[in-house]
Motif scaffolding. Structure first.
Motif, mmCIF file in Angstrom:
data_model
loop_
_atom_site.group_PDB
_atom_site.id
_atom_site.type_symbol
_atom_site.label_atom_id
_atom_site.label_comp_id
_atom_site.label_asym_id
_atom_site.label_seq_id
_atom_site.Cartn_x
_atom_site.Cartn_y
_atom_site.Cartn_z
ATOM 1 N N CYS A 103 0.837 -1.203 0.000
ATOM 2 C CA CYS A 103 0.000 0.000 0.000
ATOM 3 C C CYS A 103 0.870 1.251 0.000
ATOM 4 O O CYS A 103 2.096 1.167 0.082
ATOM 5 N N GLY A 104 0.220 2.402 -0.092
ATOM 6 C CA GLY A 104 0.931 3.674 -0.076
ATOM 7 C C GLY A 104 0.491 4.522 1.102
ATOM 8 O O GLY A 104 -0.634 4.400 1.576
ATOM 9 N N ALA A 105 1.390 5.373 1.570
ATOM 10 C CA ALA A 105 1.060 6.277 2.682
ATOM 11 C C ALA A 105 0.223 7.454 2.167
ATOM 12 O O ALA A 105 0.271 7.787 0.976
ATOM 13 N N GLY A 106 -0.551 8.051 3.069
ATOM 14 C CA GLY A 106 -1.267 9.285 2.732
ATOM 15 C C GLY A 106 -2.379 9.123 1.716
ATOM 16 O O GLY A 106 -2.559 9.966 0.831
ATOM 17 N N ASN A 107 -3.127 8.015 1.825
ATOM 18 C CA ASN A 107 -4.322 7.831 0.996
ATOM 19 C C ASN A 107 -4.095 7.776 -0.507
ATOM 20 O O ASN A 107 -4.998 8.063 -1.288
ATOM 21 N N THR A 108 -2.885 7.451 -0.936
ATOM 22 C CA THR A 108 -2.676 7.203 -2.367
ATOM 23 C C THR A 108 -1.688 6.063 -2.526
ATOM 24 O O THR A 108 -0.987 5.721 -1.579
ATOM 25 N N PHE A 109 -1.667 5.453 -3.710
ATOM 26 C CA PHE A 109 -0.832 4.261 -3.897
ATOM 27 C C PHE A 109 0.570 4.660 -4.369
ATOM 28 O O PHE A 109 1.493 4.704 -3.581
ATOM 29 N N CYS A 110 0.719 4.995 -5.643
ATOM 30 C CA CYS A 110 2.054 5.312 -6.160
ATOM 31 C C CYS A 110 1.928 5.959 -7.531
ATOM 32 O O CYS A 110 1.188 5.472 -8.388
ATOM 33 N N ALA A 150 -2.366 -5.863 -3.602
ATOM 34 C CA ALA A 150 -2.106 -4.422 -3.674
ATOM 35 C C ALA A 150 -3.373 -3.704 -3.225
ATOM 36 O O ALA A 150 -4.462 -3.973 -3.750
ATOM 37 N N LEU A 151 -3.237 -2.838 -2.246
ATOM 38 C CA LEU A 151 -4.365 -2.028 -1.775
ATOM 39 C C LEU A 151 -4.268 -0.678 -2.482
ATOM 40 O O LEU A 151 -3.403 0.140 -2.158
ATOM 41 N N VAL A 152 -5.131 -0.482 -3.478
ATOM 42 C CA VAL A 152 -5.051 0.721 -4.316
ATOM 43 C C VAL A 152 -5.982 1.795 -3.784
ATOM 44 O O VAL A 152 -7.207 1.673 -3.861
ATOM 45 N N GLN A 153 -5.379 2.839 -3.220
ATOM 46 C CA GLN A 153 -6.115 4.043 -2.830
ATOM 47 C C GLN A 153 -5.612 5.176 -3.713
ATOM 48 O O GLN A 153 -4.452 5.170 -4.130
ATOM 49 N N THR A 173 -10.163 1.125 -3.509
ATOM 50 C CA THR A 173 -11.082 1.894 -2.659
ATOM 51 C C THR A 173 -11.918 2.808 -3.557
ATOM 52 O O THR A 173 -11.520 3.101 -4.691
ATOM 53 N N PRO A 174 -13.075 3.266 -3.074
ATOM 54 C CA PRO A 174 -13.920 4.143 -3.901
ATOM 55 C C PRO A 174 -13.137 5.374 -4.362
ATOM 56 O O PRO A 174 -12.380 5.965 -3.589
ATOM 57 N N GLY A 175 -13.279 5.709 -5.639
ATOM 58 C CA GLY A 175 -12.617 6.906 -6.170
ATOM 59 C C GLY A 175 -11.170 6.695 -6.591
ATOM 60 O O GLY A 175 -10.517 7.617 -7.078
ATOM 61 N N SER A 176 -10.653 5.473 -6.418
ATOM 62 C CA SER A 176 -9.246 5.226 -6.799
ATOM 63 C C SER A 176 -9.166 4.894 -8.292
ATOM 64 O O SER A 176 -10.186 4.647 -8.951
ATOM 65 N N GLY A 238 -9.280 2.558 7.744
ATOM 66 C CA GLY A 238 -10.413 1.674 7.448
ATOM 67 C C GLY A 238 -10.116 0.742 6.291
ATOM 68 O O GLY A 238 -10.410 -0.459 6.344
ATOM 69 N N ALA A 239 -9.513 1.292 5.237
ATOM 70 C CA ALA A 239 -9.205 0.479 4.047
ATOM 71 C C ALA A 239 -8.187 -0.610 4.376
ATOM 72 O O ALA A 239 -8.314 -1.750 3.930
ATOM 73 N N LEU A 240 -7.197 -0.261 5.197
ATOM 74 C CA LEU A 240 -6.177 -1.247 5.572
ATOM 75 C C LEU A 240 -6.783 -2.372 6.415
ATOM 76 O O LEU A 240 -6.462 -3.550 6.213
ATOM 77 N N GLN A 241 -7.703 -2.005 7.309
ATOM 78 C CA GLN A 241 -8.381 -3.038 8.114
ATOM 79 C C GLN A 241 -9.203 -3.965 7.219
ATOM 80 O O GLN A 241 -9.184 -5.190 7.379
ATOM 81 N N GLU A 242 -9.915 -3.368 6.249
ATOM 82 C CA GLU A 242 -10.718 -4.172 5.315
ATOM 83 C C GLU A 242 -9.825 -5.101 4.497
ATOM 84 O O GLU A 242 -10.164 -6.270 4.268
#
Length: 304
Positions: A103-110, A150-153, A173-176, A238-242
């Motif tokens: 995953c990426g820090a700060g609500n975005t992936f890469c 991969a958790l894509v935010q 995640t929604p909006g990603s 929340g996304a990481l827990q999911e």
């Protein structure tokens, strides 16, 4: 004496089989024979500092690998590329590991590569060395004995989109969005993203995603088979827990068994059929008569 000798021989055979399988995973795609100068490119990448690749390994066998360079939307600096290689080596040696979330820090992936580093190594030889370095690392990531997601935010763009394909699964995640923007940079993927994308979505869909470079939202990604699921939470925690809950349904059970499952699937995906069958036989040999197998036989003595 003889049964003891047989057991000892069996254990030795098991150990050499395990070691051989581990070695196969770590074999580099490129060496000096391909014109690859690893030490040279490492020195150059070292000059472009910033950000980090963080790894936390949990007791439940799930690791979390975080790209941490939020001011550049987690773009890969040179030192982050080097750190990724170190973290992959650490994960290869994680005997109790079962799963991995990238995953990426700060609500975005890469957002791909740090353009400052890219501009500075824009000559052809450096570019090819960087390409070979990242292909080696991402191939080892893909071949890990862990089930990876991969958790894509936010955005997974360019090299970030390629990184998602080095995982077994993708959650959005929604909006990603995932976007292979290489065409607009006058390029094609160089970190192995095209070859892996074809295996995930098929050649027709891969051709569309690379030639048109569209933004792939969660709905389109689900339709293409690029994503497994759209999570309900948009916030980082929340996304990481999911994602952990989603992954844990595949990592229940002993590490030796989960790792063996991943290994047989990797072999089936990558090797010609006869080699894949032989590898499957070798891996089967590492779990047959093992603790999990013997416990299961005790628990279920009767055919129902």
């Amino acid at each position: 004496l003889f049964p003891e000798m047989a057991i000892s021989l069996g254990k030795n055979l098991l150990q050499t089989t395990k070691e051989r399988i581990i070695q196969q995973r770590r074999v580099s795609l490129y060496s000096g024979a391909h014109g690859y100068e690893e030490e040279l490119i490492k020195k150059k990448l070292q000059q472009f500092a910033g950000g980090s690749i963080n790894l936390s390994k949990k007791d439940n066998g799930i690791g979390i690998l975080t790209l941490n360079n939020p001011k550049l939307m987690n773009a890969f600096t040179g030192t982050m590329m080097l750190e990724l290689q170190e973290r992959v080596t650490e994960l290869e040696n994680w005997k109790d590991g079962k799963g991995l979330i990238v995953c990426g820090a700060g609500n975005t992936f890469c957002s791909g590569s740090d353009l400052n580093a890219v501009k500075a190594i824009s000559n052809s030889q450096d570019g090819m060395n960087m390409c070979m370095f990242m292909q080696n690392t991402l191939t080892r990531l893909m071949r890990l004995h862990l089930i990876s997601v991969a958790l894509v935010q936010g955005k997974a763009i360019g090299g970030g989109a390629e990184l998602t394909t080095a995982c077994d699964f993708r959650l959005m995640t929604p909006g990603s969005e995932i976007r292979f923007v290489h065409k607009h940079m006058g390029l094609v993927p160089g970190w192995g993203g095209a070859a892996r994308l074809v295996r995930i979505v098929g050649s027709g869909a891969a051709l569309q995603l690379l030639s048109r470079a569209p933004r792939v939202d969660p709905e389109r990604a689900l339709h293409l088979g690029l994503s497994e699921e759209t999570l309900s939470s948009s916030d980082e925690t929340g996304a990481l827990q999911e994602a952990q809950a989603w992954l844990s349904q595949y990592t229940e059970g002993p590490a030796s068994v989960i790792q063996a499952v991943k290994k047989v699937v990797s072999a089936g995906r990558e090797l010609p059929l006869e080699d894949a069958l032989r590898t499957e036989k070798d891996i089967f040999g590492t779990v047959w008569g093992g603790p999990a197998n013997l416990q299961a036989l005790v628990r279920q003595p009767k055919h129902k």
